[in-house]
Scaffold this motif. Structure first.
Motif, PDB file in Angstrom:
ATOM      1  N   LEU A  18       1.059  -1.421   0.122  1.00  0.00           N
ATOM      2  CA  LEU A  18       0.063   0.067  -0.119  1.00  0.00           C
ATOM      3  C   LEU A  18       0.924   1.383  -0.162  1.00  0.00           C
ATOM      4  N   VAL A  19       0.691   2.365  -0.718  1.00  0.00           N
ATOM      5  CA  VAL A  19       1.086   3.537  -0.812  1.00  0.00           C
ATOM      6  C   VAL A  19       0.158   4.336  -0.327  1.00  0.00           C
ATOM      7  N   ILE A  20       0.643   5.434   0.854  1.00  0.00           N
ATOM      8  CA  ILE A  20      -0.358   6.316   1.540  1.00  0.00           C
ATOM      9  C   ILE A  20       0.059   7.660   1.210  1.00  0.00           C
ATOM     10  N   PHE A  21      -0.622   8.347   0.519  1.00  0.00           N
ATOM     11  CA  PHE A  21      -0.111   9.783   0.172  1.00  0.00           C
ATOM     12  C   PHE A  21      -0.776  10.753   0.852  1.00  0.00           C
ATOM     13  N   ASP A  22       0.034  11.592   1.402  1.00  0.00           N
ATOM     14  CA  ASP A  22      -0.484  12.983   2.072  1.00  0.00           C
ATOM     15  C   ASP A  22      -0.942  13.691   0.844  1.00  0.00           C
ATOM     16  N   ASN A  23      -1.970  14.629   1.248  1.00  0.00           N
ATOM     17  CA  ASN A  23      -2.507  15.374   0.306  1.00  0.00           C
ATOM     18  C   ASN A  23      -2.017  16.707  -0.031  1.00  0.00           C
ATOM     19  N   ASP A  24      -2.268  17.684   1.063  1.00  0.00           N
ATOM     20  CA  ASP A  24      -1.774  19.125   0.674  1.00  0.00           C
ATOM     21  C   ASP A  24      -0.217  19.119   0.383  1.00  0.00           C
ATOM     22  N   GLY A  25       0.366  19.446  -0.818  1.00  0.00           N
ATOM     23  CA  GLY A  25       1.690  19.791  -1.113  1.00  0.00           C
ATOM     24  C   GLY A  25       2.265  18.574  -1.749  1.00  0.00           C
ATOM     25  N   VAL A  26       1.374  17.349  -1.806  1.00  0.00           N
ATOM     26  CA  VAL A  26       2.047  16.228  -2.454  1.00  0.00           C
ATOM     27  C   VAL A  26       1.159  15.675  -3.513  1.00  0.00           C
ATOM     28  N   LEU A  27      -0.070  15.935  -3.431  1.00  0.00           N
ATOM     29  CA  LEU A  27      -1.042  15.758  -4.646  1.00  0.00           C
ATOM     30  C   LEU A  27      -1.557  17.164  -5.120  1.00  0.00           C
ATOM     31  N   VAL A  28      -1.926  17.808  -4.202  1.00  0.00           N
ATOM     32  CA  VAL A  28      -2.358  19.278  -4.651  1.00  0.00           C
ATOM     33  C   VAL A  28      -1.328  20.391  -4.223  1.00  0.00           C
ATOM     34  N   ASP A  29      -1.115  21.392  -5.113  1.00  0.00           N
ATOM     35  CA  ASP A  29      -0.114  22.407  -4.800  1.00  0.00           C
ATOM     36  C   ASP A  29      -0.813  23.377  -4.027  1.00  0.00           C
ATOM     37  N   SER A  30      -1.409  22.900  -2.645  1.00  0.00           N
ATOM     38  CA  SER A  30      -1.966  23.873  -1.772  1.00  0.00           C
ATOM     39  C   SER A  30      -1.300  24.591  -0.712  1.00  0.00           C
ATOM     40  N   GLU A  31      -0.105  24.064  -0.512  1.00  0.00           N
ATOM     41  CA  GLU A  31       0.341  24.853   0.833  1.00  0.00           C
ATOM     42  C   GLU A  31       0.621  26.274   0.775  1.00  0.00           C
ATOM     43  N   PRO A  32       1.321  26.427  -0.531  1.00  0.00           N
ATOM     44  CA  PRO A  32       1.402  28.119  -0.584  1.00  0.00           C
ATOM     45  C   PRO A  32       0.134  29.115  -0.469  1.00  0.00           C
ATOM     46  N   ILE A  33      -0.941  28.335  -1.002  1.00  0.00           N
ATOM     47  CA  ILE A  33      -2.280  29.062  -0.906  1.00  0.00           C
ATOM     48  C   ILE A  33      -2.878  29.038   0.323  1.00  0.00           C
ATOM     49  N   SER A  34      -2.764  27.795   1.121  1.00  0.00           N
ATOM     50  CA  SER A  34      -3.208  27.960   2.518  1.00  0.00           C
ATOM     51  C   SER A  34      -2.383  28.417   3.513  1.00  0.00           C
ATOM     52  N   ASN A  35      -1.224  28.618   3.438  1.00  0.00           N
ATOM     53  CA  ASN A  35      -0.448  29.090   4.562  1.00  0.00           C
ATOM     54  C   ASN A  35      -0.348  30.648   4.302  1.00  0.00           C
ATOM     55  N   THR A  36      -0.496  31.049   3.042  1.00  0.00           N
ATOM     56  CA  THR A  36      -0.552  32.407   2.844  1.00  0.00           C
ATOM     57  C   THR A  36      -1.948  33.103   3.497  1.00  0.00           C
ATOM     58  N   ILE A  37      -3.002  32.354   3.465  1.00  0.00           N
ATOM     59  CA  ILE A  37      -4.223  32.890   4.043  1.00  0.00           C
ATOM     60  C   ILE A  37      -4.175  32.697   5.354  1.00  0.00           C
ATOM     61  N   LEU A  38      -3.598  31.516   5.962  1.00  0.00           N
ATOM     62  CA  LEU A  38      -3.418  31.283   7.622  1.00  0.00           C
ATOM     63  C   LEU A  38      -2.537  32.373   8.010  1.00  0.00           C
ATOM     64  N   ALA A  39      -1.664  32.730   7.562  1.00  0.00           N
ATOM     65  CA  ALA A  39      -0.702  33.644   8.195  1.00  0.00           C
ATOM     66  C   ALA A  39      -1.494  35.207   8.218  1.00  0.00           C
ATOM     67  N   GLY A  40      -2.055  35.428   6.985  1.00  0.00           N
ATOM     68  CA  GLY A  40      -2.884  36.741   7.102  1.00  0.00           C
ATOM     69  C   GLY A  40      -4.065  36.811   7.944  1.00  0.00           C
ATOM     70  N   TYR A  41      -4.908  35.686   8.040  1.00  0.00           N
ATOM     71  CA  TYR A  41      -5.974  35.478   9.218  1.00  0.00           C
ATOM     72  C   TYR A  41      -5.644  35.645  10.539  1.00  0.00           C
ATOM     73  N   LEU A  42      -4.484  34.922  10.887  1.00  0.00           N
ATOM     74  CA  LEU A  42      -3.937  35.034  12.232  1.00  0.00           C
ATOM     75  C   LEU A  42      -3.419  36.308  12.549  1.00  0.00           C
ATOM     76  N   THR A  43      -2.891  37.003  11.458  1.00  0.00           N
ATOM     77  CA  THR A  43      -2.144  38.222  11.727  1.00  0.00           C
ATOM     78  C   THR A  43      -3.632  39.201  11.893  1.00  0.00           C
ATOM     79  N   GLU A  44      -4.380  39.280  11.063  1.00  0.00           N
ATOM     80  CA  GLU A  44      -5.773  40.074  11.195  1.00  0.00           C
ATOM     81  C   GLU A  44      -6.352  39.871  12.732  1.00  0.00           C
ATOM     82  N   LEU A  45      -6.093  38.816  13.356  1.00  0.00           N
ATOM     83  CA  LEU A  45      -7.051  38.497  14.416  1.00  0.00           C
ATOM     84  C   LEU A  45      -6.150  38.845  15.682  1.00  0.00           C
ATOM     85  N   GLY A  46      -4.811  39.308  15.367  1.00  0.00           N
ATOM     86  CA  GLY A  46      -3.824  39.832  16.180  1.00  0.00           C
ATOM     87  C   GLY A  46      -2.968  38.917  16.911  1.00  0.00           C
TER      88      GLY A  46
END
Length: 216
Positions: A5-33
């Motif tokens: 069995l091969v087990i894949f992580d998803n974010d950053g391995v199958l879909v190129d989502s890490e730059p998108i989601s981490n940009t949004i997360l950093a911005g939202y946390l900063t927005e909240l103080g």
């Protein structure tokens, strides 16, 4: 084939989502103080389940994130996915090769089932992953770096942990796979090799085209 069995992580391995989601997360946390840079987000949260964000913020500041934090964050992420998300280069061809060779595989992601579905639908990867082979941290009590998710995936797929290979791009995910007693192939397209070697990656590779041969 040396694995059952091969087990894949998803974010950053199958879909190129890490730059998108981490940009949004950093911005939202900063927005909240809670001032957070993109680099901070990658270092602290990449590969982790949502509960880790809540736990780290509480531990560091003594304050809790808003009750609707997850809902607002995911809303922003899903909207960005619809605009920007792409499959990781070479993933489609790699999956075609594994399927042609009859190699069983599945997904075990820290993301929610909805996040996985949205990403796979947008990138066309949904054709490769039936619902029965998609596992989320929502399915277990503890997310990565605990081994629970990978052990759950192996158990549901009927394969012993030592017969599994995990494909990961985050130190937390590598820790989880090692704790589960599985071999780990560290994907270095976005993560420095040293950060995957330290927690115990078995092998490293930089492009998905390399993976089928490495797994032989």
């Amino acid at each position: 084939m040396r694995y059952d069995l091969v087990i894949f992580d998803n974010d950053g391995v199958l879909v190129d989502s890490e730059p998108i989601s981490n940009t949004i997360l950093a911005g939202y946390l900063t927005e909240l103080g809670y001032p957070t840079s993109y680099e901070d987000s990658i270092r602290d949260y990449m590969g982790s389940a949502m509960h880790r964000i809540h736990e780290l913020v509480l531990e560091r500041t003594g304050r809790r994130l808003p009750e609707d934090f997850d809902e607002v964050f995911h809303g922003r992420v899903f909207a960005a996915f619809e605009r920007e998300l792409q499959p990781v280069p070479g993933v489609t061809e790699m999956l075609e090769k594994l399927a042609a060779d009859g190699v069983p595989y599945c997904v075990a992601s820290s993301g929610s089932h909805e996040r996985i579905r949205v990403g796979h639908r947008k990138t066309g990867l949904d054709r490769w992953f039936a619902a029965r082979c998609v596992f989320s941290s929502q399915d277990v009590g503890r997310g990565k770096p605990a081994p629970d998710l990978f052990l759950h995936a192996a158990r549901e797929m009927g394969v012993a942990p030592e017969r599994c290979a995990v494909i990961e791009d985050s130190p937390l995910g590598v820790q989880a796979a090692v704790a589960a007693g599985m071999d780990v192939y560290g994907f270095t397209a976005m993560t420095p090799a040293a950060k995957l070697v330290e927690p115990g990656a078995t092998r490293l590779f930089a492009h998905m085209a390399e993976l089928p041969e490495l797994l032989q």
